[in-house]
Scaffold this motif. Structure first.
Motif, PDB file in Angstrom:
ATOM      1  N   LEU A   1      22.527  11.089   6.713  1.00  0.00           N
ATOM      2  CA  LEU A   1      21.945  10.031   5.889  1.00  0.00           C
ATOM      3  C   LEU A   1      20.528  10.391   5.443  1.00  0.00           C
ATOM      4  O   LEU A   1      20.132  10.124   4.306  1.00  0.00           O
ATOM      5  CB  LEU A   1      21.937   8.717   6.669  1.00  0.00           C
ATOM      6  N   THR A   2      19.788  11.011   6.331  1.00  0.00           N
ATOM      7  CA  THR A   2      18.435  11.466   5.983  1.00  0.00           C
ATOM      8  C   THR A   2      18.494  12.476   4.841  1.00  0.00           C
ATOM      9  O   THR A   2      17.665  12.448   3.924  1.00  0.00           O
ATOM     10  CB  THR A   2      17.742  12.102   7.204  1.00  0.00           C
ATOM     11  N   HIS A   3      19.509  13.335   4.897  1.00  0.00           N
ATOM     12  CA  HIS A   3      19.681  14.353   3.851  1.00  0.00           C
ATOM     13  C   HIS A   3      20.040  13.706   2.517  1.00  0.00           C
ATOM     14  O   HIS A   3      19.432  14.025   1.473  1.00  0.00           O
ATOM     15  CB  HIS A   3      20.769  15.341   4.259  1.00  0.00           C
ATOM     16  N   THR A   4      21.017  12.777   2.529  1.00  0.00           N
ATOM     17  CA  THR A   4      21.471  12.172   1.270  1.00  0.00           C
ATOM     18  C   THR A   4      20.409  11.260   0.648  1.00  0.00           C
ATOM     19  O   THR A   4      20.394  11.065  -0.569  1.00  0.00           O
ATOM     20  CB  THR A   4      22.766  11.372   1.469  1.00  0.00           C
ATOM     21  N   THR A   5      19.533  10.710   1.481  1.00  0.00           N
ATOM     22  CA  THR A   5      18.471   9.833   0.951  1.00  0.00           C
ATOM     23  C   THR A   5      17.162  10.589   0.757  1.00  0.00           C
ATOM     24  O   THR A   5      16.140   9.979   0.427  1.00  0.00           O
ATOM     25  CB  THR A   5      18.224   8.641   1.897  1.00  0.00           C
ATOM     26  N   SER A   6      17.204  11.902   0.968  1.00  0.00           N
ATOM     27  CA  SER A   6      16.017  12.761   0.806  1.00  0.00           C
ATOM     28  C   SER A   6      14.841  12.282   1.659  1.00  0.00           C
ATOM     29  O   SER A   6      13.680  12.437   1.283  1.00  0.00           O
ATOM     30  CB  SER A   6      15.594  12.813  -0.679  1.00  0.00           C
ATOM     31  N   GLY A   7      15.165  11.666   2.783  1.00  0.00           N
ATOM     32  CA  GLY A   7      14.127  11.224   3.706  1.00  0.00           C
ATOM     33  C   GLY A   7      13.279  10.080   3.193  1.00  0.00           C
ATOM     34  O   GLY A   7      12.179   9.825   3.705  1.00  0.00           O
ATOM     35  N   LYS A   8      13.774   9.339   2.193  1.00  0.00           N
ATOM     36  CA  LYS A   8      12.970   8.285   1.571  1.00  0.00           C
ATOM     37  C   LYS A   8      12.960   6.982   2.364  1.00  0.00           C
ATOM     38  O   LYS A   8      12.129   6.109   2.131  1.00  0.00           O
ATOM     39  CB  LYS A   8      13.474   8.016   0.152  1.00  0.00           C
ATOM     40  N   ILE A   9      13.910   6.818   3.288  1.00  0.00           N
ATOM     41  CA  ILE A   9      13.907   5.607   4.113  1.00  0.00           C
ATOM     42  C   ILE A   9      13.827   5.986   5.588  1.00  0.00           C
ATOM     43  O   ILE A   9      14.267   7.063   5.993  1.00  0.00           O
ATOM     44  CB  ILE A   9      15.165   4.739   3.865  1.00  0.00           C
ATOM     45  N   LYS A  10      13.249   5.104   6.372  1.00  0.00           N
ATOM     46  CA  LYS A  10      13.163   5.343   7.805  1.00  0.00           C
ATOM     47  C   LYS A  10      14.481   4.947   8.445  1.00  0.00           C
ATOM     48  O   LYS A  10      14.999   3.859   8.200  1.00  0.00           O
ATOM     49  CB  LYS A  10      12.010   4.529   8.406  1.00  0.00           C
ATOM     50  N   ILE A  11      15.020   5.855   9.263  1.00  0.00           N
ATOM     51  CA  ILE A  11      16.310   5.611   9.903  1.00  0.00           C
ATOM     52  C   ILE A  11      16.150   5.758  11.414  1.00  0.00           C
ATOM     53  O   ILE A  11      15.627   6.769  11.906  1.00  0.00           O
ATOM     54  CB  ILE A  11      17.372   6.602   9.402  1.00  0.00           C
ATOM     55  N   TYR A  12      16.583   4.748  12.123  1.00  0.00           N
ATOM     56  CA  TYR A  12      16.546   4.770  13.588  1.00  0.00           C
ATOM     57  C   TYR A  12      17.974   4.644  14.108  1.00  0.00           C
ATOM     58  O   TYR A  12      18.872   4.217  13.376  1.00  0.00           O
ATOM     59  CB  TYR A  12      15.689   3.628  14.124  1.00  0.00           C
ATOM     60  N   SER A  13      18.196   4.999  15.348  1.00  0.00           N
ATOM     61  CA  SER A  13      19.536   4.863  15.912  1.00  0.00           C
ATOM     62  C   SER A  13      19.453   4.466  17.378  1.00  0.00           C
ATOM     63  O   SER A  13      18.504   4.821  18.077  1.00  0.00           O
ATOM     64  CB  SER A  13      20.322   6.170  15.766  1.00  0.00           C
ATOM     65  N   GLU A  14      20.454   3.699  17.803  1.00  0.00           N
ATOM     66  CA  GLU A  14      20.529   3.257  19.193  1.00  0.00           C
ATOM     67  C   GLU A  14      21.970   3.318  19.672  1.00  0.00           C
ATOM     68  O   GLU A  14      22.870   2.817  18.998  1.00  0.00           O
ATOM     69  CB  GLU A  14      20.008   1.834  19.360  1.00  0.00           C
ATOM     70  N   ALA A  15      22.175   3.933  20.827  1.00  0.00           N
ATOM     71  CA  ALA A  15      23.474   3.907  21.490  1.00  0.00           C
ATOM     72  C   ALA A  15      23.308   3.066  22.753  1.00  0.00           C
ATOM     73  O   ALA A  15      22.448   3.346  23.588  1.00  0.00           O
ATOM     74  CB  ALA A  15      23.926   5.320  21.856  1.00  0.00           C
ATOM     75  N   ILE A  16      24.110   2.024  22.870  1.00  0.00           N
ATOM     76  CA  ILE A  16      23.929   1.062  23.955  1.00  0.00           C
ATOM     77  C   ILE A  16      25.254   0.830  24.669  1.00  0.00           C
ATOM     78  O   ILE A  16      26.307   0.677  24.041  1.00  0.00           O
ATOM     79  CB  ILE A  16      23.404  -0.282  23.415  1.00  0.00           C
ATOM     80  N   LEU A  17      25.204   0.781  25.982  1.00  0.00           N
ATOM     81  CA  LEU A  17      26.378   0.459  26.786  1.00  0.00           C
ATOM     82  C   LEU A  17      26.563  -1.051  26.801  1.00  0.00           C
ATOM     83  O   LEU A  17      25.655  -1.797  27.156  1.00  0.00           O
ATOM     84  CB  LEU A  17      26.198   0.967  28.222  1.00  0.00           C
ATOM     85  N   GLY A  18      27.732  -1.516  26.356  1.00  0.00           N
ATOM     86  CA  GLY A  18      27.984  -2.952  26.384  1.00  0.00           C
ATOM     87  C   GLY A  18      28.905  -3.403  25.269  1.00  0.00           C
ATOM     88  O   GLY A  18      29.394  -2.600  24.469  1.00  0.00           O
ATOM     89  N   ASP A  19      29.142  -4.698  25.207  1.00  0.00           N
ATOM     90  CA  ASP A  19      29.980  -5.294  24.176  1.00  0.00           C
ATOM     91  C   ASP A  19      29.254  -5.265  22.837  1.00  0.00           C
ATOM     92  O   ASP A  19      28.058  -5.569  22.761  1.00  0.00           O
ATOM     93  CB  ASP A  19      30.306  -6.744  24.561  1.00  0.00           C
ATOM     94  N   VAL A  20      29.967  -4.910  21.786  1.00  0.00           N
ATOM     95  CA  VAL A  20      29.344  -4.751  20.469  1.00  0.00           C
ATOM     96  C   VAL A  20      28.623  -6.024  20.025  1.00  0.00           C
ATOM     97  O   VAL A  20      27.452  -5.990  19.635  1.00  0.00           O
ATOM     98  CB  VAL A  20      30.391  -4.373  19.398  1.00  0.00           C
ATOM     99  N   SER A  21      29.317  -7.142  20.081  1.00  0.00           N
ATOM    100  CA  SER A  21      28.734  -8.396  19.598  1.00  0.00           C
ATOM    101  C   SER A  21      27.521  -8.816  20.416  1.00  0.00           C
ATOM    102  O   SER A  21      26.502  -9.246  19.869  1.00  0.00           O
ATOM    103  CB  SER A  21      29.788  -9.511  19.613  1.00  0.00           C
ATOM    104  N   ASP A  22      27.630  -8.679  21.737  1.00  0.00           N
ATOM    105  CA  ASP A  22      26.515  -9.065  22.606  1.00  0.00           C
ATOM    106  C   ASP A  22      25.295  -8.191  22.353  1.00  0.00           C
ATOM    107  O   ASP A  22      24.167  -8.683  22.240  1.00  0.00           O
ATOM    108  CB  ASP A  22      26.919  -8.957  24.082  1.00  0.00           C
ATOM    109  N   GLU A  23      25.518  -6.883  22.268  1.00  0.00           N
ATOM    110  CA  GLU A  23      24.396  -5.968  22.080  1.00  0.00           C
ATOM    111  C   GLU A  23      23.793  -6.109  20.688  1.00  0.00           C
ATOM    112  O   GLU A  23      22.589  -5.989  20.501  1.00  0.00           O
ATOM    113  CB  GLU A  23      24.847  -4.519  22.323  1.00  0.00           C
TER     114      GLU A  23
END
Length: 275
Positions: A72-94
């Protein structure tokens, strides 16, 4: 800074929703948080057996998120800030926990997941999210691109308890954010939903939204959802705002047997906002 949260199960439909979110983020100067919630799989035998360690699942999730983020950073040429989180738990709750912490502009999701069980799980996750999350959720149809942006916004309204149930300020903010036209849609058939208070309620809405100069459309159709979808398709609406409880969408939202589904049948993104 505005933030868009994008839950993902790494399926093509979720990735398409992510790309839609990235284009929207670019247009409104927002950042993106990619969120993946993972759970420990357990073998359903007489004695439950954990199929993978938490550490293995965490590493795998973080690795997949990094691939998505890098692409995504490549396709947007780094123009937007992108963060990511991997969390253990139920999708809706987290997702709810992350929303409370980040206070997002919106959450953007696809309508379903990869295939089979995954599709059922991610589909039900979208349904649960719409039902419980107090933040607005945009559901993106498969293959839908952001394209030239949000130029026409539709708002489905039944002119019932307008003051109590309509998120007026939110609608105003959305229309102004995108510089869009607002189209208010009301579907009825032979006046069956017309009540003594309807004229007063419609005047109230007109007064509250007056500074947006909305266009009003009174659609005669026996089915509310079908009437809305037909209008949206014919009039090139880019985003439809709806209040799920108002249109009783939640009970049959993802039933394959139903042909009268506003979210799953729509060809445009649907933004679900609570009263």
């Amino acid at each position: 800074m505005k933030t868009i949260i994008v839950p993902t199960d790494f399926s093509p439909i979720a990735t398409n929703a992510m790309n839609f979110a990235a284009d929207m983020a670019s247009s409104i100067n927002a950042s993106i948080v990619l969120l993946h919630a993972y759970q420990v799989p357990v073998s359903m035998t007489d004695v439950p057996v954990v199929m993978a360690s938490t550490e293995e699942l965490k590493k795998s999730s973080e690795s997949k998120l990094k691939e998505l983020k890098d692409a995504l950073t490549h396709t947007t040429s780094g123009k937007i800030k992108i963060y990511s989180e991997a969390i253990l738990g139920d999708v809706s709750d987290e997702l709810e926990n992350v929303c409370k912490r980040i206070q997002p502009f919106t959450v953007i999701m696809g309508t379903s997941g990869a295939s089979g069980v995954e599709r059922v799980l991610f589909g039900s996750t979208t349904l649960t999210t719409i039902r419980h999350l107090k933040w607005p959720v945009i559901v993106v149809p498969p293959g839908k691109e952001y394209g030239t942006g949000i130029k026409k916004i539709g708002f489905a309204c039944d002119f019932d308890k307008v003051l109590e149930s309509t998120p007026i300020q939110f609608i105003k903010n959305m229309v102004k954010e995108f510089g869009a036209e607002l189209h208010v849609l009301n579907v009825d058939h032979e006046g069956k939903n017309f009540k003594p208070g309807t004229p007063e309620e419609s005047l109230m809405l007109h007064s509250l939204l007056a500074d947006l100069n909305p266009n009003y459309h009174f659609i005669d159709h026996a089915d509310v959802e079908d009437g809305i979808n037909e209008f949206v398709d014919k009039n090139n609406i880019d985003l439809l705002i709806t209040i799920p409880k108002k249109h009783k969408l939640l009970d049959g939202l993802f039933k394959k047997s139903s042909t009268k589904q506003l979210v799953t049948q729509s060809h445009v993104p649907v933004m679900c906002v609570h009263e």
